[in-house]
Scaffold this motif. Structure first.
Motif, PDB file in Angstrom:
ATOM      1  N   ILE A 194      10.731   5.634   2.932  1.00 33.04           N
ATOM      2  CA  ILE A 194      10.366   6.870   2.239  1.00 33.04           C
ATOM      3  C   ILE A 194      11.317   7.072   1.069  1.00 33.04           C
ATOM      4  CG2 ILE A 194      10.101   9.375   2.397  1.00 33.04           C
ATOM      5  CD1 ILE A 194       9.673   9.058   5.408  1.00 33.04           C
ATOM      6  N   LEU A 195      10.726   7.315  -0.096  1.00 33.47           N
ATOM      7  CA  LEU A 195      11.490   7.684  -1.280  1.00 33.47           C
ATOM      8  C   LEU A 195      11.190   9.148  -1.567  1.00 33.47           C
ATOM      9  CD1 LEU A 195      13.210   7.083  -3.809  1.00 33.47           C
ATOM     10  CD2 LEU A 195      11.080   6.508  -4.972  1.00 33.47           C
ATOM     11  N   PHE A 196      12.233   9.961  -1.615  1.00 35.20           N
ATOM     12  CA  PHE A 196      12.079  11.366  -1.952  1.00 35.20           C
ATOM     13  C   PHE A 196      12.309  11.547  -3.437  1.00 35.20           C
ATOM     14  CE2 PHE A 196      12.808  11.650   2.542  1.00 35.20           C
ATOM     15  CZ  PHE A 196      12.049  12.747   2.934  1.00 35.20           C
ATOM     16  N   HIS A 226       0.864  -1.179   0.000  1.00 40.20           N
ATOM     17  CA  HIS A 226       0.000   0.000   0.000  1.00 40.20           C
ATOM     18  C   HIS A 226       0.902   1.231   0.000  1.00 40.20           C
ATOM     19  CE1 HIS A 226      -4.078   1.606   0.925  1.00 40.20           C
ATOM     20  NE2 HIS A 226      -3.354   2.644   1.264  1.00 40.20           N
ATOM     21  N   ILE A 227       0.929   1.959  -1.104  1.00 38.22           N
ATOM     22  CA  ILE A 227       1.868   3.050  -1.299  1.00 38.22           C
ATOM     23  C   ILE A 227       1.138   4.387  -1.331  1.00 38.22           C
ATOM     24  CG2 ILE A 227       3.632   3.990  -2.830  1.00 38.22           C
ATOM     25  CD1 ILE A 227       3.778   0.983  -3.901  1.00 38.22           C
ATOM     26  N   SER A 228       1.644   5.338  -0.554  1.00 39.96           N
ATOM     27  CA  SER A 228       1.109   6.696  -0.575  1.00 39.96           C
ATOM     28  C   SER A 228       2.058   7.585  -1.365  1.00 39.96           C
ATOM     29  CB  SER A 228       0.941   7.231   0.842  1.00 39.96           C
ATOM     30  OG  SER A 228      -0.119   6.565   1.495  1.00 39.96           O
ATOM     31  N   CYS A 257       4.708   2.159   2.398  1.00 43.72           N
ATOM     32  CA  CYS A 257       5.826   3.027   2.022  1.00 43.72           C
ATOM     33  C   CYS A 257       5.284   4.318   1.405  1.00 43.72           C
ATOM     34  CB  CYS A 257       6.831   2.326   1.117  1.00 43.72           C
ATOM     35  SG  CYS A 257       6.359   2.137  -0.581  1.00 43.72           S
ATOM     36  N   ILE A 258       6.144   5.328   1.420  1.00 46.02           N
ATOM     37  CA  ILE A 258       5.765   6.668   0.964  1.00 46.02           C
ATOM     38  C   ILE A 258       6.710   7.109  -0.144  1.00 46.02           C
ATOM     39  CG2 ILE A 258       5.690   9.109   1.644  1.00 46.02           C
ATOM     40  CD1 ILE A 258       4.968   8.149   4.478  1.00 46.02           C
ATOM     41  N   ILE A 259       6.119   7.718  -1.171  1.00 48.95           N
ATOM     42  CA  ILE A 259       6.884   8.421  -2.196  1.00 48.95           C
ATOM     43  C   ILE A 259       6.461   9.877  -2.064  1.00 48.95           C
ATOM     44  CG2 ILE A 259       7.296   8.724  -4.659  1.00 48.95           C
ATOM     45  CD1 ILE A 259       6.461   5.743  -4.982  1.00 48.95           C
TER      46      ILE A 259
END
Length: 122
Positions: free
Chosen positions: A79-81, A6-8, A51-53
């Motif tokens: 977290i991926l920036f 589940h990616i935000s 995880c978050i992008i």
């Protein structure tokens, strides 16, 4: 392939949000989008997100502020920036604070997919 992931995606640029969501959904992931860190934090998605992008620069709370908030509140999500304005100081700050990655827009799809796959193994 990533059915339970589940990616935000948090970015003030609509086109980036939609393109990233489309890519991730085509790979079988659940992807939800937010136009700001504040809208993400005020939703119920934080509890569902694996995880978050996030964009580095956004009006209001930027990606670095979001990362700091999550750390201060005990969240340890990958977290991926992503950024259109790369600079070494910000890159070092977010990576030293535990970010899983830092990519420059337009993001290379293969590197983005690699990040998602690696964060699935955590």
């Amino acid at each position: 392939m990533g059915q339970s992931k589940h990616i935000s995606i948090i970015d003030d640029d609509y086109a980036v949000r939609e393109a990233t969501k489309g890519l991730l959904r085509s790979l079988g992931y659940t992807a939800v989008t937010f136009d700001s860190a504040e809208s993400f934090l005020s939703s119920n998605e934080l509890l569902e997100t694996s995880c978050i992008i996030t964009d580095v620069r956004m009006p209001g709370m930027g990606g670095l502020g979001l990362q700091n908030f999550l750390i201060e509140n005990g969240y340890t999500l990958p977290i991926l920036f992503i950024t259109a304005f790369p600079d070494d100081q910000t890159r070092k700050l977010v990576l030293d604070a535990g970010a899983s990655g830092y990519l420059v827009k337009p993001c290379d799809q293969n590197r983005l997919i690699t990040f998602i796959e690696q964060s699935s193994q955590r």
